[in-house]
Design a protein around this motif. Structure first.
Motif, short mmCIF file in Angstrom:
data_model
loop_
_atom_site.label_atom_id
_atom_site.label_comp_id
_atom_site.label_asym_id
_atom_site.label_seq_id
_atom_site.Cartn_x
_atom_site.Cartn_y
_atom_site.Cartn_z
N SER A 214 0.80 -1.17 -0.07
CA SER A 214 0.01 0.05 -0.20
C SER A 214 0.84 1.23 0.14
CB SER A 214 -1.04 -0.04 1.22
OG SER A 214 -1.84 -1.04 1.26
N TRP A 215 2.05 1.25 0.89
CA TRP A 215 2.77 2.41 0.92
C TRP A 215 3.39 2.85 -0.47
CZ3 TRP A 215 6.39 1.92 5.91
CH2 TRP A 215 5.70 2.12 6.95
N ARG A 216 3.76 1.74 -1.22
CA ARG A 216 4.22 1.84 -2.57
C ARG A 216 3.24 2.58 -3.61
NH1 ARG A 216 6.19 -3.07 -1.96
NH2 ARG A 216 5.02 -4.00 -3.79
N ALA A 217 2.12 1.88 -3.47
CA ALA A 217 1.12 2.49 -4.44
C ALA A 217 0.80 3.75 -4.08
CB ALA A 217 -0.31 1.42 -3.88
N ARG A 218 0.83 4.27 -2.94
CA ARG A 218 0.34 5.84 -2.62
C ARG A 218 1.77 6.90 -2.44
NH1 ARG A 218 -0.75 6.83 2.98
NH2 ARG A 218 -0.31 4.73 4.32
N GLY A 219 2.78 6.05 -2.66
CA GLY A 219 4.12 6.93 -2.55
C GLY A 219 4.39 7.36 -1.26
N TYR A 220 3.97 6.56 -0.40
CA TYR A 220 4.18 7.02 0.97
C TYR A 220 5.66 7.07 1.49
CZ TYR A 220 3.44 7.18 6.16
OH TYR A 220 3.34 7.61 7.54
N VAL A 221 6.42 5.97 0.98
CA VAL A 221 7.87 6.33 1.44
C VAL A 221 8.71 6.22 -0.14
CG1 VAL A 221 7.62 5.06 3.59
CG2 VAL A 221 8.20 3.71 1.32
N ARG A 222 9.92 6.42 -0.06
CA ARG A 222 11.03 6.35 -1.28
C ARG A 222 12.19 5.54 -0.50
NH1 ARG A 222 11.40 10.96 -3.86
NH2 ARG A 222 13.22 10.16 -4.86
N VAL A 223 12.74 4.82 -1.31
CA VAL A 223 13.86 4.29 -1.12
C VAL A 223 15.12 4.78 -1.53
CG1 VAL A 223 15.32 2.06 -1.40
CG2 VAL A 223 12.81 2.19 -1.42
N LEU A 224 16.01 5.00 -0.59
CA LEU A 224 17.44 6.05 -0.61
C LEU A 224 18.52 5.27 -0.97
CD1 LEU A 224 16.98 8.67 1.97
CD2 LEU A 224 15.77 8.54 -0.20
N VAL A 225 18.73 3.61 -0.64
CA VAL A 225 19.83 2.97 -1.10
C VAL A 225 19.72 1.65 -0.80
CG1 VAL A 225 20.60 3.36 1.40
CG2 VAL A 225 22.21 2.90 -0.55
N GLN A 226 20.47 0.93 -1.40
CA GLN A 226 20.14 -0.59 -1.48
C GLN A 226 21.63 -1.07 -1.29
OE1 GLN A 226 18.85 -2.54 -5.12
NE2 GLN A 226 18.87 -0.49 -6.27
N THR A 227 21.71 -2.34 -0.68
CA THR A 227 23.10 -2.83 -0.38
C THR A 227 23.62 -3.85 -1.51
OG1 THR A 227 22.14 -4.65 0.88
CG2 THR A 227 22.74 -2.51 2.06
N ASP A 232 18.66 -3.85 -7.70
CA ASP A 232 17.71 -4.90 -7.95
C ASP A 232 16.58 -4.34 -9.05
OD1 ASP A 232 14.50 -5.65 -7.22
OD2 ASP A 232 16.02 -6.89 -5.89
N GLU A 233 16.28 -5.12 -9.85
CA GLU A 233 15.40 -4.85 -11.03
C GLU A 233 14.05 -3.87 -10.74
OE1 GLU A 233 15.49 -5.31 -14.42
OE2 GLU A 233 17.52 -5.95 -13.73
N ARG A 234 13.84 -4.22 -9.56
CA ARG A 234 12.46 -3.58 -8.81
C ARG A 234 12.78 -2.28 -8.42
NH1 ARG A 234 11.00 -8.45 -5.37
NH2 ARG A 234 13.25 -8.25 -5.06
N LEU A 235 14.45 -1.76 -8.18
CA LEU A 235 14.67 -0.63 -7.63
C LEU A 235 15.70 -0.13 -8.53
CD1 LEU A 235 15.06 -1.81 -3.99
CD2 LEU A 235 13.38 -0.32 -4.98
N ARG A 236 15.44 0.22 -9.73
CA ARG A 236 16.35 0.49 -10.74
C ARG A 236 16.83 1.90 -10.74
NH1 ARG A 236 14.06 -2.21 -16.41
NH2 ARG A 236 12.11 -2.50 -15.36
N ASP A 237 16.12 2.79 -9.86
CA ASP A 237 16.17 4.17 -9.72
C ASP A 237 17.14 4.34 -8.37
OD1 ASP A 237 15.28 4.74 -12.15
OD2 ASP A 237 13.33 5.25 -11.28
N VAL A 238 17.24 3.26 -7.87
CA VAL A 238 17.92 3.72 -6.40
C VAL A 238 19.46 3.05 -6.41
CG1 VAL A 238 17.94 2.70 -4.00
CG2 VAL A 238 15.86 3.07 -5.34
#
Length: 341
Positions: A214-227, A232-238
């Motif tokens: 639900s959070w992703r659907a309404r843009g409640y959070v954004r991901v800043l970094v991945q390890t 990850d293919e689902r986080l191509r802009d991170v």
């Protein structure tokens, strides 16, 4: 003569391995899980319990006992020191508990190398999410902020604690970490209440369950970094931590520290038994794990629950445990300063 021959055959039949009652027949195996019910960590453990029994001779009943607290340290200490090493108690513990042992923390009552490693269902890369209504839209914003964002965590060996600390060391981004929550779900509720603004945890969990769908659907959070080593293919802009370490020119010492701390992702979601379990029973448990995670029905059930699979064997985890516990003294010293050990 015939009677003697019959007696000999009878003795052979009774002593044959296939004629013996399997050790696990009619018994119950307890799987201690170091988090609350409903957590993704718990969901993986329960799925494994459902299927693993079919591959243990005697098909024992496997029940899950949740023992949350201190980022699964309570469960680990119980499993290592209280549970009988008879092969009837196993556990699902957090993968970064070795950090507290490296730091020689007094509350650690186990030896990471001496666990009987059964296997891990999946390797786990991590991410840091931030509420979208905060000023922190990127790691650059966090680096420049006069007031650090508040991130929630259960304890010092939870991803939510040690990953932000690693980001501080490698990326120059400061965080105020609030500890004491019993489980990840409580941190997420704290984010919704505004107590904290961010959390670090696994990419798998982020795409597996609510409230994140639900959070992703309404843009409640954004991901800043991945390890992960790559995006990850689902986080191509991170960006990955490795990209950011290059951007901010992290030192060699910081990179060595990152290697040791990020090894927790390779442990993933480990299943262990205490030291002293008889070798034949450990072999049974390891083989049952290896077969269960390849079972088509197990994989189909995992897919229904949005659970990814990338298993590791007990033997692989045992080697990794030896490797991380042999970390260079200078890396451990830096980690002690960073994590407050």
């Amino acid at each position: 003569m015939r009677k003697a021959a019959f007696t000999a055959l009878l003795l052979l039949w009774v002593s044959a391995p296939w004629a013996q009652t399997p050790f696990y027949q009619g018994k119950t195996v307890v799987m201690v899980v170091g988090t609350k019910p409903g957590d993704v960590y718990d969901t993986y453990a329960r799925l494994l319990a459902e299927h693993m029994t079919r591959y243990i001779p005697g098909s024992p009943n496997i029940i899950v006992q949740n023992m949350p607290g201190a980022a699964s340290l309570i469960a680990a200490n119980h499993l290592y020191n209280v549970a009988k090493p008879d092969g009837l108690t196993i556990g699902a513990i957090y993968p970064a508990l070795y950090l507290d042992q490296l730091l020689k923390k007094g509350e650690v009552k186990f030896d990471w190398v001496k666990w009987n490693w059964i296997g891990s269902t999946v390797k786990s890369n991590h991410l840091l999410y931030m509420r979208s209504d905060t000023p922190y839209q990127s790691i650059d914003d966090v680096r420049k902020a006069s007031t650090p964002p508040r991130c929630g965590a259960t304890g010092t060996t939870s991803t939510a604690y040690y990953m932000p600390k690693l980001f501080e060391e490698t990326l120059g981004a400061k965080f105020n970490i609030v500890t004491g929550y019993q489980a990840g779900q409580e941190v997420d509720l704290a984010v919704e209440r505004g107590e904290v603004q961010c959390r670090t945890f696994t990419i798998i969990a982020y795409f597996a369950r609510e409230p994140f769908v639900s959070w992703r659907a309404r843009g409640y959070v954004r991901v800043l970094v991945q390890t992960g080593a790559k995006r990850d293919e689902r986080l191509r802009d991170v960006p990955t931590i490795y990209e950011l370490m290059d951007r901010y020119k992290a030192t060699d010492d910081a990179r060595r520290l990152a290697k040791v701390m990020l090894a927790a992702g390779d442990f993933g979601r480990p299943i262990v038994a205490p030291p002293g379990v008889p070798a034949d029973r450990l072999k049974i448990l390891r083989e049952a794990f290896d077969k269960a995670v390849k079972d088509p029905q197990f994989l189909a059930d995992a897919k229904k629950r949005n659970l990814e699979m990338d298993p590791s064997s007990g033997e692989e985890l045992a080697l990794l445990a030896k490797e991380v516990m042999a970390a260079p003294l200078e890396v451990v010293a830096r980690m002690k300063v960073l994590l407050g050990g």
